[in-house]
Design a protein around this motif. Structure first.
Motif, PDB file in Angstrom:
ATOM      1  N   ALA A 148      46.290  -4.110  41.758  1.00  0.00           N
ATOM      2  CA  ALA A 148      47.747  -4.151  41.973  1.00  0.00           C
ATOM      3  C   ALA A 148      48.328  -5.401  41.323  1.00  0.00           C
ATOM      4  O   ALA A 148      48.778  -6.338  41.984  1.00  0.00           O
ATOM      5  N   MET A 149      48.289  -5.405  39.985  1.00  0.00           N
ATOM      6  CA  MET A 149      48.771  -6.544  39.202  1.00  0.00           C
ATOM      7  C   MET A 149      49.103  -6.027  37.806  1.00  0.00           C
ATOM      8  O   MET A 149      48.406  -5.152  37.301  1.00  0.00           O
ATOM      9  N   PRO A 150      50.154  -6.524  37.195  1.00  0.00           N
ATOM     10  CA  PRO A 150      50.460  -6.105  35.828  1.00  0.00           C
ATOM     11  C   PRO A 150      49.290  -6.392  34.894  1.00  0.00           C
ATOM     12  O   PRO A 150      48.588  -7.404  35.038  1.00  0.00           O
ATOM     13  N   ARG A 179      37.929 -32.280  26.450  1.00  0.00           N
ATOM     14  CA  ARG A 179      38.622 -31.541  25.399  1.00  0.00           C
ATOM     15  C   ARG A 179      39.428 -30.376  25.949  1.00  0.00           C
ATOM     16  O   ARG A 179      40.266 -29.817  25.261  1.00  0.00           O
ATOM     17  N   GLY A 180      39.186 -29.992  27.165  1.00  0.00           N
ATOM     18  CA  GLY A 180      39.957 -28.892  27.748  1.00  0.00           C
ATOM     19  C   GLY A 180      41.324 -29.362  28.223  1.00  0.00           C
ATOM     20  O   GLY A 180      41.625 -30.549  28.299  1.00  0.00           O
ATOM     21  N   SER A 181      42.170 -28.388  28.569  1.00  0.00           N
ATOM     22  CA  SER A 181      43.519 -28.723  29.054  1.00  0.00           C
ATOM     23  C   SER A 181      43.558 -28.943  30.557  1.00  0.00           C
ATOM     24  O   SER A 181      44.502 -29.547  31.080  1.00  0.00           O
ATOM     25  N   GLY A 182      42.556 -28.439  31.276  1.00  0.00           N
ATOM     26  CA  GLY A 182      42.566 -28.587  32.724  1.00  0.00           C
ATOM     27  C   GLY A 182      43.548 -27.676  33.423  1.00  0.00           C
ATOM     28  O   GLY A 182      43.946 -27.930  34.565  1.00  0.00           O
ATOM     29  N   LEU A 183      43.970 -26.602  32.756  1.00  0.00           N
ATOM     30  CA  LEU A 183      44.964 -25.691  33.331  1.00  0.00           C
ATOM     31  C   LEU A 183      44.433 -24.289  33.569  1.00  0.00           C
ATOM     32  O   LEU A 183      45.101 -23.490  34.231  1.00  0.00           O
ATOM     33  N   GLY A 184      43.277 -23.937  33.024  1.00  0.00           N
ATOM     34  CA  GLY A 184      42.792 -22.558  33.092  1.00  0.00           C
ATOM     35  C   GLY A 184      42.642 -22.057  34.509  1.00  0.00           C
ATOM     36  O   GLY A 184      43.205 -21.018  34.891  1.00  0.00           O
ATOM     37  N   LEU A 185      41.866 -22.770  35.339  1.00  0.00           N
ATOM     38  CA  LEU A 185      41.661 -22.316  36.713  1.00  0.00           C
ATOM     39  C   LEU A 185      42.935 -22.463  37.557  1.00  0.00           C
ATOM     40  O   LEU A 185      43.127 -21.710  38.513  1.00  0.00           O
ATOM     41  N   SER A 186      43.789 -23.428  37.220  1.00  0.00           N
ATOM     42  CA  SER A 186      45.082 -23.548  37.928  1.00  0.00           C
ATOM     43  C   SER A 186      45.930 -22.305  37.712  1.00  0.00           C
ATOM     44  O   SER A 186      46.564 -21.789  38.637  1.00  0.00           O
ATOM     45  N   ILE A 187      45.934 -21.827  36.483  1.00  0.00           N
ATOM     46  CA  ILE A 187      46.696 -20.606  36.176  1.00  0.00           C
ATOM     47  C   ILE A 187      46.092 -19.413  36.902  1.00  0.00           C
ATOM     48  O   ILE A 187      46.804 -18.580  37.472  1.00  0.00           O
ATOM     49  N   VAL A 188      44.767 -19.307  36.904  1.00  0.00           N
ATOM     50  CA  VAL A 188      44.110 -18.195  37.596  1.00  0.00           C
ATOM     51  C   VAL A 188      44.465 -18.204  39.077  1.00  0.00           C
ATOM     52  O   VAL A 188      44.821 -17.169  39.662  1.00  0.00           O
ATOM     53  N   LYS A 189      44.369 -19.360  39.694  1.00  0.00           N
ATOM     54  CA  LYS A 189      44.686 -19.450  41.119  1.00  0.00           C
ATOM     55  C   LYS A 189      46.136 -19.067  41.394  1.00  0.00           C
ATOM     56  O   LYS A 189      46.430 -18.328  42.339  1.00  0.00           O
ATOM     57  N   ALA A 190      47.077 -19.556  40.582  1.00  0.00           N
ATOM     58  CA  ALA A 190      48.498 -19.236  40.787  1.00  0.00           C
ATOM     59  C   ALA A 190      48.751 -17.744  40.635  1.00  0.00           C
ATOM     60  O   ALA A 190      49.489 -17.141  41.431  1.00  0.00           O
ATOM     61  N   LEU A 191      48.131 -17.119  39.629  1.00  0.00           N
ATOM     62  CA  LEU A 191      48.335 -15.685  39.419  1.00  0.00           C
ATOM     63  C   LEU A 191      47.730 -14.857  40.543  1.00  0.00           C
ATOM     64  O   LEU A 191      48.354 -13.914  41.052  1.00  0.00           O
ATOM     65  N   VAL A 192      46.510 -15.201  40.942  1.00  0.00           N
ATOM     66  CA  VAL A 192      45.834 -14.424  41.980  1.00  0.00           C
ATOM     67  C   VAL A 192      46.585 -14.520  43.303  1.00  0.00           C
ATOM     68  O   VAL A 192      46.818 -13.509  43.987  1.00  0.00           O
ATOM     69  N   GLU A 193      46.989 -15.722  43.681  1.00  0.00           N
ATOM     70  CA  GLU A 193      47.700 -15.883  44.955  1.00  0.00           C
ATOM     71  C   GLU A 193      49.083 -15.265  44.908  1.00  0.00           C
ATOM     72  O   GLU A 193      49.613 -14.843  45.944  1.00  0.00           O
ATOM     73  N   ARG A 194      49.679 -15.199  43.711  1.00  0.00           N
ATOM     74  CA  ARG A 194      51.013 -14.598  43.607  1.00  0.00           C
ATOM     75  C   ARG A 194      50.994 -13.130  44.005  1.00  0.00           C
ATOM     76  O   ARG A 194      51.961 -12.606  44.558  1.00  0.00           O
ATOM     77  N   PHE A 195      49.871 -12.459  43.764  1.00  0.00           N
ATOM     78  CA  PHE A 195      49.777 -11.040  44.077  1.00  0.00           C
ATOM     79  C   PHE A 195      48.920 -10.769  45.306  1.00  0.00           C
ATOM     80  O   PHE A 195      48.368  -9.690  45.468  1.00  0.00           O
ATOM     81  N   GLY A 196      48.813 -11.770  46.171  1.00  0.00           N
ATOM     82  CA  GLY A 196      48.148 -11.574  47.456  1.00  0.00           C
ATOM     83  C   GLY A 196      46.648 -11.630  47.405  1.00  0.00           C
ATOM     84  O   GLY A 196      45.973 -11.176  48.346  1.00  0.00           O
ATOM     85  N   GLY A 197      46.066 -12.177  46.344  1.00  0.00           N
ATOM     86  CA  GLY A 197      44.622 -12.260  46.223  1.00  0.00           C
ATOM     87  C   GLY A 197      44.087 -13.613  46.642  1.00  0.00           C
ATOM     88  O   GLY A 197      44.811 -14.463  47.172  1.00  0.00           O
ATOM     89  N   ALA A 198      42.789 -13.814  46.407  1.00  0.00           N
ATOM     90  CA  ALA A 198      42.128 -15.065  46.777  1.00  0.00           C
ATOM     91  C   ALA A 198      41.101 -15.417  45.723  1.00  0.00           C
ATOM     92  O   ALA A 198      40.476 -14.543  45.105  1.00  0.00           O
ATOM     93  N   LEU A 199      40.917 -16.734  45.518  1.00  0.00           N
ATOM     94  CA  LEU A 199      39.977 -17.260  44.540  1.00  0.00           C
ATOM     95  C   LEU A 199      38.966 -18.146  45.263  1.00  0.00           C
ATOM     96  O   LEU A 199      39.353 -19.025  46.040  1.00  0.00           O
ATOM     97  N   THR A 200      37.683 -17.908  45.010  1.00  0.00           N
ATOM     98  CA  THR A 200      36.617 -18.699  45.620  1.00  0.00           C
ATOM     99  C   THR A 200      35.662 -19.154  44.534  1.00  0.00           C
ATOM    100  O   THR A 200      35.234 -18.355  43.686  1.00  0.00           O
ATOM    101  N   LEU A 201      35.315 -20.465  44.562  1.00  0.00           N
ATOM    102  CA  LEU A 201      34.379 -21.043  43.609  1.00  0.00           C
ATOM    103  C   LEU A 201      33.116 -21.472  44.347  1.00  0.00           C
ATOM    104  O   LEU A 201      33.193 -21.999  45.470  1.00  0.00           O
ATOM    105  N   ALA A 202      31.976 -21.268  43.721  1.00  0.00           N
ATOM    106  CA  ALA A 202      30.711 -21.659  44.335  1.00  0.00           C
ATOM    107  C   ALA A 202      29.750 -22.122  43.257  1.00  0.00           C
ATOM    108  O   ALA A 202      29.801 -21.658  42.105  1.00  0.00           O
ATOM    109  N   SER A 203      28.881 -23.074  43.640  1.00  0.00           N
ATOM    110  CA  SER A 203      27.868 -23.589  42.711  1.00  0.00           C
ATOM    111  C   SER A 203      26.622 -23.972  43.515  1.00  0.00           C
ATOM    112  O   SER A 203      26.715 -24.735  44.484  1.00  0.00           O
ATOM    113  N   SER A 204      25.505 -23.382  43.136  1.00  0.00           N
ATOM    114  CA  SER A 204      24.249 -23.661  43.846  1.00  0.00           C
ATOM    115  C   SER A 204      23.092 -23.562  42.862  1.00  0.00           C
ATOM    116  O   SER A 204      23.274 -23.223  41.677  1.00  0.00           O
TER     117      SER A 204
END
Length: 435
Positions: free
Chosen positions: A326-328, A394-419
């Motif tokens: 449910a996202m464009p 060298r990165g912009s530091g915006l990629g995951l910020s954009i993902v989080k903003a888009l996902v939450e805008r449409f009622g979703g959730a973002l989870t990061l894990a590292s093990s």
């Protein structure tokens, strides 16, 4: 026209109309009752004269006496007693024969010498009694009664208008106080107006105004943040591009070509950073999508893989045409492109990128796993912050910020894990759409 004057005029005209109609109706009723009272008094006068005439000698009714008794006259009142044959027995005002010679019983009007008279005739077995009131005296007395009855109405009406003006002025005091507060505020003060002490009718207006102030404040904050972000993030790439161009102007050969290549790479990075800043700004302004038609996950993922050149690196599991988000589609492509691009640039280049999707909790869960160095928890919590680059300057530091903003805008959730088992995993939960 001011609100106060409009209220006073509207209510005042209404009050005048109501009081005027009431006063006219009461005075008219009073006049009718007064006229009837005077008529009853006229009839009572005739009956009183009839009682007195019981003592008149019988031969007076036969016309045997030679003299006609004359009753002392009063101004404006006339009376005459006569037999049924028309013989005058006693009376006042002999000159009012055209007024007092009435033969029909009951009430009537007569005119003498330009003046109207109210006449009442009482007839019994052997006599006729006629009494009359001059209308001028009646009208004068009625005018006094009307004036006496009108004074309380005028006083009450004047008091009501004064009370109306005072009440409207007092009722609009909160608006005047609010106006003074607005006039005294600084031009950059966008804080909410206080609601305490305001009437209930004004609260919705102030509430809407406070909502507008809040939106304006958020808009200005977003514009300021965008300006600050752009100034912060674009300064370094621009400086680097200018430096490389200055070097290319001074040298020749391979060094010049290398400087031009570095300048071109800086322009590309600058363009990418600017595009991501604009995308974040559109997210903050509730923009960035024109339709709400659900996107097919397989098609969006295919587009993202093509744009990032990652077909050979990704291994897909469970991604088919039945999964819709449910996202464009344009925004879903942006989310997947940023995640796959991060995995491609920051993961182990010799290990595949695993992309899996499945239905869960009334939505679609998407997992993207790449191999690489384990990220400490303190760094993992900051990865979705704007301009946080970690060990990758060298990165912009915006990629995951954009993902989080888009996902939450449409009622979703973002989870990061590292093990140790999974060096870096991104899990998305997005609401399922009806394809």
């Amino acid at each position: 026209m001011s609100l106060r004057l409009r209220l006073v005029v509207t209510l005042g005209v209404t009050l005048l109309a109501l009081w005027g109609i009431t006063a006219a109706w009461l005075i008219r009723d009073l006049s009718t009752q007064f006229e009837q009272s005077l008529d009853r008094r006229l009839a009572q006068s005739a009956r009183m004269v009839a009682g007195l005439m019981e003592r008149v000698p019988a031969d007076a009714w036969r016309g045997d006496t030679g003299e006609i008794p004359v009753i002392p006259a009063l101004e404006g009142v006339a009376c005459r007693v006569s037999s049924l044959r028309g013989q005058v027995v006693a009376g006042t005002h002999p000159e009012l024969n055209d007024v007092l010679s009435t033969r029909a019983a009951g009430y009537g009007y007569r005119r003498h010498d330009g003046q109207r008279w109210r006449v009442y005739t009482l007839t019994d077995e052997n006599r006729r009694i006629t009494v009359a009131d001059r209308m001028r005296e009646r009208e004068s007395l009625l005018g006094q009664v009307r004036r006496a009855a009108s004074y309380p109405f005028l006083l009450a009406l004047s008091g009501s208008l004064v009370a109306l003006w005072w009440g409207v002025t007092r009722g609009l005091t909160p608006l005047a106080r609010l106006q003074r507060r607005l006039a005294q505020r600084d031009h950059d003060d966008l804080s909410a107006l206080p609601m305490r002490g305001l009437p209930g009718e004004i609260r919705p207006l102030i509430d809407g105004f406070n909502t507008l102030l809040a939106r304006t404040r958020r808009t200005l904050e977003r514009e300021q943040r965008f300006t600050d972000d752009a100034a912060h993030e674009l300064r370094t790439p621009l400086t680097a591009v200018r430096t490389h161009l200055q070097v290319a102007r001074r040298v020749d050969g391979d060094r010049r070509r290398e400087a031009m290549r570095q300048a071109e790479a800086g322009v590309v990075r600058l363009t990418r950073t600017l595009e991501q800043l604009l995308l974040l700004a559109r997210m903050d302004n509730d923009a960035g999508h024109d339709d709400l038609e659900p996107a097919r996950l397989d098609e969006a993922l295919e587009t993202a893989l093509t744009e990032t050149g990652s077909h050979g690196r990704c291994r897909l599991d469970g991604v088919d045409a039945s999964l819709c988000i449910a996202m464009p589609v344009t925004l879903l492509v942006t989310v997947l492109r940023n995640l796959i691009g991060n995995a491609r640039h920051h993961g182990d280049p010799h290990q595949p990128i695993e992309v899996a999707a499945r239905r869960r909790d009334a939505g679609i869960v998407i997992e993207i796993v790449n191999q690489g160095a384990i990220i400490p928890p303190e760094r993992l919590a900051n990865l979705t912050d704007r301009f946080y680059r970690g060990n990758h300057p060298r990165g912009s530091g915006l990629g995951l910020s954009i993902v989080k903003a888009l996902v939450e805008r449409f009622g979703g959730a973002l989870t990061l894990a590292s093990s140790r088992e999974t060096p870096f995993r991104v899990r998305l939960w997005l609401p399922e759409g009806q394809g």
